[in-house]
Design a protein around this motif. Sequence first.
Motif, mmCIF file in Angstrom:
data_model
loop_
_atom_site.group_PDB
_atom_site.id
_atom_site.type_symbol
_atom_site.label_atom_id
_atom_site.label_comp_id
_atom_site.label_asym_id
_atom_site.label_seq_id
_atom_site.Cartn_x
_atom_site.Cartn_y
_atom_site.Cartn_z
ATOM 1 N N ALA A 193 0.837 -1.203 0.000
ATOM 2 C CA ALA A 193 0.000 0.000 0.000
ATOM 3 C C ALA A 193 0.870 1.251 0.000
ATOM 4 O O ALA A 193 0.580 2.223 -0.718
ATOM 5 C CB ALA A 193 -0.937 -0.005 1.209
ATOM 6 N N ASP A 194 1.960 1.233 0.783
ATOM 7 C CA ASP A 194 2.889 2.371 0.791
ATOM 8 C C ASP A 194 3.495 2.591 -0.585
ATOM 9 O O ASP A 194 3.589 3.723 -1.059
ATOM 10 C CB ASP A 194 4.014 2.156 1.809
ATOM 11 N N LYS A 195 3.912 1.505 -1.226
ATOM 12 C CA LYS A 195 4.500 1.615 -2.571
ATOM 13 C C LYS A 195 3.495 2.185 -3.570
ATOM 14 O O LYS A 195 3.871 2.874 -4.510
ATOM 15 C CB LYS A 195 4.989 0.249 -3.055
ATOM 16 N N ALA A 196 2.219 1.863 -3.377
ATOM 17 C CA ALA A 196 1.170 2.355 -4.276
ATOM 18 C C ALA A 196 0.686 3.748 -3.885
ATOM 19 O O ALA A 196 -0.153 4.328 -4.573
ATOM 20 C CB ALA A 196 -0.009 1.387 -4.281
ATOM 21 N N CYS A 197 1.215 4.263 -2.764
ATOM 22 C CA CYS A 197 0.794 5.573 -2.240
ATOM 23 C C CYS A 197 -0.709 5.598 -1.960
ATOM 24 O O CYS A 197 -1.424 6.528 -2.355
ATOM 25 C CB CYS A 197 1.186 6.707 -3.185
ATOM 26 N N MET A 198 -1.191 4.547 -1.317
ATOM 27 C CA MET A 198 -2.608 4.439 -0.968
ATOM 28 C C MET A 198 -2.718 3.944 0.470
ATOM 29 O O MET A 198 -1.789 3.344 0.994
ATOM 30 C CB MET A 198 -3.315 3.401 -1.857
ATOM 31 N N SER A 199 -3.891 4.164 1.066
ATOM 32 C CA SER A 199 -4.154 3.551 2.365
ATOM 33 C C SER A 199 -4.298 2.046 2.143
ATOM 34 O O SER A 199 -4.581 1.603 1.022
ATOM 35 C CB SER A 199 -5.441 4.114 2.977
ATOM 36 N N LYS A 200 -4.145 1.272 3.210
ATOM 37 C CA LYS A 200 -4.279 -0.187 3.072
ATOM 38 C C LYS A 200 -5.667 -0.562 2.554
ATOM 39 O O LYS A 200 -5.787 -1.394 1.664
ATOM 40 C CB LYS A 200 -4.030 -0.886 4.418
#
Length: 148
Positions: free
Chosen positions: A69-76
Amino acid sequence: RIGVKERSREKDLIASFALKELLIRLSQTQARDMLEKTYKTQASSNRIAFIVDFIKSNIREDLSLEQLADKACMSKAHFSRTFKSELGLSPMEFILKERLKLARQFLQIGQHQIQEVCYMSGFNNPTYFIRAFKQEFGTTPRVFQQGN
């Protein structure tokens, strides 16, 4: 007492729902197949394709939902929903299937012990690996390896 017309309408409704579910699953499978084929070229512009590329490149590593999720720049939560809606699998289901495909390739080569294949494919637990392999492919890794 339910009449014939009501029963017929119920059956039509059930058939309609089943057809919609089938179409959704089919479109998710097609989207997953398309992404599988194009994720390398789309990785720079599509976040999910970028994550698929990251997963495939790091399949032997411990991959967490938080990390992806961090790599995608999104919340989980948003990442999980987006991933599942695009590919029809949760991120962890996708990782499991990728690891099992890799294990199957190693087993087809036939040069490694089952335990080695387990670790080379990114699994940490041989018992879990054997159970997951059997569930996915309908046979144990040893029987699969002997058949090739």
